[in-house]
Design an enzyme around this catalytic site. Structure first.
Site, PDB file in Angstrom:
ATOM      1  N   ASP A   1      33.925  38.916  51.100  1.00 36.26           N
ATOM      2  CA  ASP A   1      33.546  39.435  49.846  1.00 36.26           C
ATOM      3  C   ASP A   1      32.330  39.327  49.236  1.00 36.26           C
ATOM      4  OD1 ASP A   1      36.628  39.612  50.871  1.00 36.26           O
ATOM      5  OD2 ASP A   1      37.447  40.387  49.152  1.00 36.26           O
TER       6      ASP A   1
ATOM      7  N   GLU B   1      34.246  45.053  47.975  1.00 33.40           N
ATOM      8  CA  GLU B   1      34.756  45.537  46.730  1.00 33.40           C
ATOM      9  C   GLU B   1      34.212  45.066  45.226  1.00 33.40           C
ATOM     10  OE1 GLU B   1      39.040  45.175  46.286  1.00 33.40           O
ATOM     11  OE2 GLU B   1      38.351  43.057  46.133  1.00 33.40           O
ATOM     12  N   ASN B   2      33.319  43.938  45.570  1.00 31.18           N
ATOM     13  CA  ASN B   2      33.049  43.220  44.325  1.00 31.18           C
ATOM     14  C   ASN B   2      31.665  43.012  44.479  1.00 31.18           C
ATOM     15  OD1 ASN B   2      35.896  40.956  45.708  1.00 31.18           O
ATOM     16  ND2 ASN B   2      35.803  42.178  43.666  1.00 31.18           N
TER      17      ASN B   2
ATOM     18  N   ASN C   1      41.910  45.821  46.814  1.00 29.14           N
ATOM     19  CA  ASN C   1      41.906  46.528  44.657  1.00 29.14           C
ATOM     20  C   ASN C   1      41.568  46.864  43.570  1.00 29.14           C
ATOM     21  OD1 ASN C   1      41.754  43.604  45.555  1.00 29.14           O
ATOM     22  ND2 ASN C   1      42.021  43.363  43.147  1.00 29.14           N
ATOM     23  N   HIS C   2      39.549  46.635  43.877  1.00 34.56           N
ATOM     24  CA  HIS C   2      38.802  46.285  43.141  1.00 34.56           C
ATOM     25  C   HIS C   2      38.029  47.978  43.926  1.00 34.56           C
ATOM     26  CE1 HIS C   2      39.180  43.284  40.262  1.00 34.56           C
ATOM     27  NE2 HIS C   2      39.473  42.196  41.506  1.00 34.56           N
TER      28      HIS C   2
ATOM     29  N   HIS D   1      43.094  43.385  53.141  1.00 26.89           N
ATOM     30  CA  HIS D   1      43.234  42.669  51.963  1.00 26.89           C
ATOM     31  C   HIS D   1      44.185  42.048  51.461  1.00 26.89           C
ATOM     32  CE1 HIS D   1      39.735  42.519  49.299  1.00 26.89           C
ATOM     33  NE2 HIS D   1      40.664  42.759  48.248  1.00 26.89           N
TER      34      HIS D   1
ATOM     35  N   HIS E   1      39.256  39.129  50.409  1.00 27.63           N
ATOM     36  CA  HIS E   1      40.507  38.864  49.076  1.00 27.63           C
ATOM     37  C   HIS E   1      40.155  37.826  48.587  1.00 27.63           C
ATOM     38  CE1 HIS E   1      42.741  40.586  45.555  1.00 27.63           C
ATOM     39  NE2 HIS E   1      42.547  39.110  45.890  1.00 27.63           N
TER      40      HIS E   1
ATOM     41  N   HIS F   1      38.437  35.194  48.638  1.00 30.21           N
ATOM     42  CA  HIS F   1      37.247  34.345  48.227  1.00 30.21           C
ATOM     43  C   HIS F   1      36.711  32.677  48.769  1.00 30.21           C
ATOM     44  CE1 HIS F   1      36.242  38.056  45.117  1.00 30.21           C
ATOM     45  NE2 HIS F   1      36.373  38.256  46.509  1.00 30.21           N
TER      46      HIS F   1
HETATM   47 FE   LIG Z   1      40.275  42.587  46.619  1.00 30.49          FE
END
Ligand SMILES: [Fe+2]
Length: 264
Positions: free
Chosen positions: A12, A43-44, A71-72, A154, A179, A181
């Site tokens: 990520d 996604e982040n 999810n983000h 994820h 996810h 991290h």
């Molecule tokens: Fe995530």
């Protein structure tokens, strides 16, 4: 010389620090590891929450071939218009039917075609469709195009990610988790020929709580009150894994964890 396809999967990418780590290391990693394809979870990328069209375009220009998410993905509303047009940015395939964007794509890597599939877990995460049954359908469809398939799972729970690795063993080249991290030290080849790692880790700030400024994260744990999370400052690191794949069979022949710290 035996033919091999090398896929670099990057954990990520968190905010500006993650983008800085990626920009610093990706060009030299591509050359050093003779990488044919780069897959990064983005996604982040926008200050820890979501990704914008501008940042996504920058990743593609900067050497990322396929972007995955989780999810983000919907945190920045402007990404909806982008994702319906750009299938190199994936959202998890097990989002309900009708969700904008796609969950898998087949791209060229040198002389070969590679399928990339993005799935999302359901343990301690928003409830969406089953990643296992949806994964079955997607893998069957991708295998009509190519035996070389890389899956970004994820998910929060290590158990769900490991279960997905075993479930898809022998049907895909790799299952890599994202996810959490935090990079896990369990990279291995499963007996059916699928490379697996529970989590690729973080591309972002080292002195942080999974990317977030540590004092903000500590405050939230101390008080239980909401506060605004920001990416931490300071030293940055890139984490991921490189997977070697036999292009004829699609079986992985190796997986190696990658970590590069940027000197200040
Ligand atoms: Fe995530």
């Amino acid at each position: 010389m035996a033919k091999v396809v090398r896929v670099l999967c990057i954990g990520d990418v968190f905010g500006e620090p993650g983008r800085r780590a990626l920009a610093a290391f990706l060009p030299r990693l591509r050359a050093e590891l003779e990488v044919d394809l780069v897959v990064a979870n983005v996604e982040n990328a926008a200050a820890g929450f979501g990704v914008t069209p501008r940042l996504a375009r920058g990743f593609l220009e900067g050497g990322v071939d396929v972007m995955t998410s989780g999810n983000h993905i919907w945190d920045r509303k402007e990404i909806i218009e982008y994702i319906v047009k750009e299938n190199l940015l994936l959202r998890p395939a097990n989002y309900p039917a009708g969700t904008p964007g796609v969950g898998s794509v087949v791209v060229k890597a040198g002389a070969y075609q590679v399928g990339v599939l993005n799935l999302q877990g359901r343990v301690f995460m928003p409830t969406i469709d089953c990643p296992f049954t949806r994964g079955d359908e997607e893998v069957a469809r991708l295998r009509t195009a190519t035996p070389i398939i890389v899956v970004d799972m994820h998910a929060e729970a290590t158990s769900e990610k490991q279960a997905m690795g075993w479930y898809l063993d022998g049907r895909v080249s790799a299952v890599v988790g994202t996810h959490s991290h935090v990079q896990t030290a369990d990279e291995r080849l499963l007996p059916g020929g699928t490379a697996f790692i529970t989590d690729l880790g973080l591309s972002g700030p080292i002195d942080s709580v999974i990317g977030v400024e540590k004092d903000l994260a500590i405050q939230r744990f101390l008080t239980g009150m909401p506060n605004r999370f920001e990416p931490a400052k300071g030293r940055v690191r890139l984490q991921g894994a490189v997977i070697r794949i036999d292009p004829e069979s699609g079986r992985a022949t190796g997986i190696e964890r990658i970590q590069r710290d940027l000197a200040e």
